[in-house]
Motif scaffolding. Structure first.
Motif, PDB file in Angstrom:
ATOM      1  N   GLY A 116      11.533  52.214 -36.243  1.00  0.00           N
ATOM      2  CA  GLY A 116      12.253  51.480 -35.224  1.00  0.00           C
ATOM      3  C   GLY A 116      11.785  51.851 -33.845  1.00  0.00           C
ATOM      4  N   LEU A 117      12.663  51.680 -32.874  1.00  0.00           N
ATOM      5  CA  LEU A 117      12.328  51.996 -31.488  1.00  0.00           C
ATOM      6  C   LEU A 117      12.045  53.489 -31.348  1.00  0.00           C
ATOM      7  N   TYR A 118      11.073  53.829 -30.492  1.00  0.00           N
ATOM      8  CA  TYR A 118      10.663  55.218 -30.255  1.00  0.00           C
ATOM      9  C   TYR A 118      10.210  55.892 -31.552  1.00  0.00           C
ATOM     10  N   GLN A 119       9.646  55.085 -32.483  1.00  0.00           N
ATOM     11  CA  GLN A 119       9.071  55.602 -33.729  1.00  0.00           C
ATOM     12  C   GLN A 119      10.105  56.325 -34.603  1.00  0.00           C
ATOM     13  N   GLU A 267      16.728  48.013 -36.630  1.00  0.00           N
ATOM     14  CA  GLU A 267      17.610  48.322 -35.501  1.00  0.00           C
ATOM     15  C   GLU A 267      18.025  47.020 -34.828  1.00  0.00           C
ATOM     16  N   ASP A 268      19.065  47.112 -33.977  1.00  0.00           N
ATOM     17  CA  ASP A 268      19.660  45.907 -33.392  1.00  0.00           C
ATOM     18  C   ASP A 268      19.350  45.731 -31.917  1.00  0.00           C
ATOM     19  N   ARG A 276      20.673  53.122 -30.765  1.00  0.00           N
ATOM     20  CA  ARG A 276      21.040  54.220 -31.647  1.00  0.00           C
ATOM     21  C   ARG A 276      20.599  55.554 -31.055  1.00  0.00           C
ATOM     22  N   PHE A 277      21.200  56.622 -31.560  1.00  0.00           N
ATOM     23  CA  PHE A 277      20.907  57.960 -31.053  1.00  0.00           C
ATOM     24  C   PHE A 277      19.457  58.344 -31.318  1.00  0.00           C
ATOM     25  N   ARG A 281      14.520  65.670 -34.350  1.00  0.00           N
ATOM     26  CA  ARG A 281      13.109  66.068 -34.477  1.00  0.00           C
ATOM     27  C   ARG A 281      12.253  64.811 -34.603  1.00  0.00           C
ATOM     28  N   PRO A 282      10.995  64.864 -34.180  1.00  0.00           N
ATOM     29  CA  PRO A 282      10.147  63.665 -34.251  1.00  0.00           C
ATOM     30  C   PRO A 282      10.004  63.118 -35.647  1.00  0.00           C
TER      31      PRO A 282
END
Length: 792
Positions: A116-119, A267-268, A276-277, A281-282
């Motif tokens: 999703g967003l930010y991997q 994700e929305d 979302r939070f 950790r990556p």
């Protein structure tokens, strides 16, 4: 020749088979290679059947191949769906499933990791994938496909495998089909164009706002891109919450069929949902929860060419009827204060005299020759301090000077229109090209349920409905030209009514208003080629122009000598448009911007009020603050005297109250649509000044003639209906594209025009009527001496 073609086809088939064999060997060697030197893997092949659940275990030491076969008919299309559940939680060593079939290889791992967003990574242990059906030329043939299961894990991993037929794989026209989809279990179905249908609308609906989904239209080919990370690779696609609609044309699909693909996103955020939070950790895996969505899809035929023709004829008929009505009224009008005749006769008889008069007026004076007459220089301030001013007091300048001054309004706006419109047209063509090439239908905010394409244009009906602005703007220019010709004939004859009676006739602002109305139609059409927040100012720029020109014209009627010059007026309007752009780019939620704008708005209102109250005798220079304090001290504190010009004071107080209220509203609420907010300020001030003008006209004992009264009533009614359709809000770029589509609705007029198109029709008529009101509202004064007409 046929032998050569057969040989080429055989070589192509051999090459294709070789490629798939090499690919399979590479995948097998990489995934299922020896764990230790000298160790060999066991390959188990099983003959499998449809609708049977296989529970098995896979390790790095064994590989299982499930062999399926099914009969494919040329006249019947059915899908094949593979369901996989992994019962162990071994995320480090997932199971790889490879489906080998004719002309396609589909591979996926389970757990399926979607980003999703930010991997951020979301694992799914339950996966369902539909296999595309390779085409067949035979009436019936048996096709084979294999499901290979392997892993690198040395520990045993339990899984379940089930392969089923999808009986209802082909969508039927006008028949609703329901299904459930999730990020790891996307769905797609086939649609075949029936005979006689060239365009269809694919509508997808859901009762659930979230999870966010993607609807895609793809050509019949293998593989099908049906995951969140690849659905945008080909075809047309759009995000959706509750509604989605895509118009599909047969000419874009050589096979006369296409796939309707529905993918639920991980994700929305793309649909305006909460962010979302962040993972701690990556490499942290996030539980996506239950993201299943129940969806309905229906494919309906779009309108045919007859509806297009009917819509265009209807649009032309409405506005050409105004030309016919104007022509009839002109032919029936035999006399007026200037002896109005037929338009054709006036044109042929007076063109030469008008040209000579205009050439004389423009060649012998310059615009900067203001106030060169001695009487104006000596008593200008004395005249303007009279308690009751007449039009004759404020029309003392040479008419040739004023005529040239106000003609500059027309030539300037014509120049502005050319330089403004050319890059706009180029930009929207680029937008439309990007939409057509990429297939990304989130770029433009259409009413997709009533967007009828024509050629490269996605929503031709929204563009066509702007034709009224252009045609009615041109008609207004012709009406003004007729009056201009009649007036110049009267001046050539030295008619006393034309020279000494009525409101001084200056037509430059009227020409500018008509040109602005035509440009509003052109730029609104450009905006509706691809409506979005980055080009919304195209739709509103000339609305600011129209509002400003109308206020200037109202003021000019009674104050021809002291009205603003074209350069000053357009400079102020340029400042308004500049703030409009800043508001669109930086205004959303920016407190500093709103504070600065509110301060400028209030200060501009106060300074303009002072200038209007003192009739141009107040100088805007460095000493203005000192003079304001002095006037307040002498008039309000020392003498406690009331205002000398009560009527003007009432108007300006009301104007300041309205503008201060609008500034406070903007500072508190900070509306997202800054361009519309700025336009509302201009319209409120115009309506306030127009109401003041009408009230003062009636208070002064003047009357409104029948034609003007009919125009006022007709325009007010049309404006009421127009605003009703405007506030229907079929789409909005203030939200995400998916949220905007929730407001989409079907066509309501001739199956071709929607509510916003009707707004275009009615608003163009209402603006034309408003211009006619300004043109005719003082016709009752054409025989009244100017020293008996009050200025207010």
């Amino acid at each position: 020749m046929s032998q050569i073609s057969h040989t080429i086809n055989t070589l192509n088939l051999f090459t294709l088979c070789t490629r798939y064999t090499l690919l399979w060997l590479c995948v097998t060697q990489f995934v299922c290679g020896s764990g230790a030197e000298g160790e060999t893997n066991n390959v188990i092949q099983k003959d499998a059947e449809f609708d049977v659940t296989y529970n098995d275990t896979v390790t790095s030491e064994n590989q299982t191949i499930y062999a399926f076969n099914h009969t494919v008919s040329r006249n019947k299309t059915e899908g094949v769906r593979v369901f996989v559940d992994v019962l162990s939680q071994g995320f480090e060593s997932p199971i790889l499933f490879v489906v080998r079939q004719k002309q396609a290889v589909v591979s996926f791992q389970v757990p399926l990791i979607l980003r999703g967003l930010y991997q951020r990574k979301y694992p799914y242990s339950h996966v369902g994938r539909t296999l595309c059906q390779p085409p067949t030329r035979a009436a019936s043939e048996t096709q084979y496909f294999f499901v290979d299961v392997s892993t690198l894990s040395s520990l045993g991993t339990n899984y379940q495998l089930r392969v089923s037929r999808v009986e209802s794989f082909t969508l039927q026209t006008d028949k609703k089909f329901s299904f459930t989809a999730s990020p790891s279990q996307p769905q797609y179905f086939k649609y075949v164009f029936p005979d006689g249908v060239d365009t269809v609308i694919v509508k997808v609906n859901s009762e659930m706002t979230f999870p966010c989904s993607v609807m895609s239209i793809q050509d019949i080919q293998c593989p099908v891109y049906d995951l969140d990370n690849n659905v945008a690779f080909i075809g047309m696609y759009q995000t959706m919450t509750k509604k989605g609609a895509i118009t599909v044309q047969r000419k874009d699909f050589p096979s006369n069929s296409f796939y309707v693909v529905v993918v639920v996103k991980t994700e929305d955020e793309a649909c305006g949902g909460p962010l979302r939070f962040y993972p701690l950790r990556p490499d942290e895996l996030i539980d996506a929860g239950n993201r299943s969505k129940f969806i309905d899809v229906i494919v309906t035929p779009a309108i045919n060419s007859e509806v297009y023709v009917m819509g265009m004829l209807f649009c032309l008929g409405i506005f050409l009827s105004f030309y016919l009505l104007t022509l009839l009224m002109t032919c029936k009008t035999q006399a007026s204060p200037y002896e109005y005749g037929s338009f054709g006769k006036l044109w042929t008889q007076s063109l030469d005299s008008v040209g000579r008069s205009r050439q004389e007026s423009l060649s012998s004076v310059e615009e900067d020759d203001y106030d060169t007459l001695d009487d104006i220089t000596s008593d200008k301030n004395i005249v303007r301090t009279k308690k009751f001013l007449c039009v004759s007091d404020l029309s003392r300048k040479d008419k040739r000077i004023l005529s040239k001054k106000y003609q500059i309004y027309f030539w300037n706006i014509a120049t502005i229109a050319v330089f403004y419109a050319l890059p706009v047209v180029q930009l929207v063509i680029t937008y439309q090209t990007v939409v057509n090439v990429t297939g990304n239908q989130d770029i433009c905010f259409y009413n997709f349920l009533c967007a009828h394409p024509l050629g490269a244009l996605s929503a031709f009906n929204n563009i066509l409905s702007n034709l009224g602005y252009v045609l009615l703007g041109l008609l207004f220019l012709l009406i003004v030209l007729k009056r201009d010709i009649v007036h110049n004939r009267a001046l050539v004859r030295n008619d006393l009514n034309a020279l000494e009676c009525g409101i001084p006739k200056h037509f430059g602002l009227y020409y500018a208003m008509g040109t602005a109305l035509m440009m509003e139609g052109l730029l609104s059409a450009c905006y509706h080629v691809c409506p979005n927040y980055t080009n919304f100012q195209f739709d509103t720029s000339f609305m600011y122009m129209i509002a400003g020109l109308c206020m200037l014209k109202l003021y000019q009627k009674r104050h021809p000598d002291i009205n603003a010059s074209a350069y000053t007026a357009y400079a102020c309007l340029a400042g308004v448009i500049f703030f409009s752009v800043l508001g669109v780019v930086f205004g959303k939620g920016n407190t500093v911007f709103w504070i600065i704008f509110s301060v400028i708005h209030i200060l501009s209102t106060m300074l303009l009020s002072t200038q209007l109250y003192y009739m141009g005798r107040w100088r805007l220079d460095a000493g203005i603050l000192r003079r304001i304090v002095y006037v307040i001290y002498t008039d309000c504190i020392r003498q406690c005297s009331g205002p000398m010009y009560i009527d003007r004071m009432v108007l300006l107080v009301m104007g300041n109250i309205v503008n201060w209220s609008l500034a406070a509203y903007g500072l508190i609420e900070r509306p997202n649509d800054f361009a519309s907010y700025l336009l509302a300020i201009a319209i409120c001030n115009l309506l306030l000044y127009f109401a003041f003008y009408i009230i003062m006209k009636l208070r002064s004992g003047e009357r409104i003639q029948c034609l003007a009264l009919v125009c006022i009533l007709f325009t007010a009614v049309v404006w009421g209906f127009a605003l009703y359709f405007f506030f229907q809000g079929l789409s909005t770029w203030q939200k995400t594209p998916a949220e905007s589509r929730e407001h989409n609705r079907d066509c309501i007029l001739l199956s071709f025009f929607d509510d916003h198109d009707i707004w275009h029709f009615l608003s163009s008529i209402a603006m034309f009527g408003s211009f006619l009101v300004l043109l005719t509202m003082d016709d009752d004064l054409d025989t009244v001496q100017r020293d008996k007409i009050l200025a207010f």
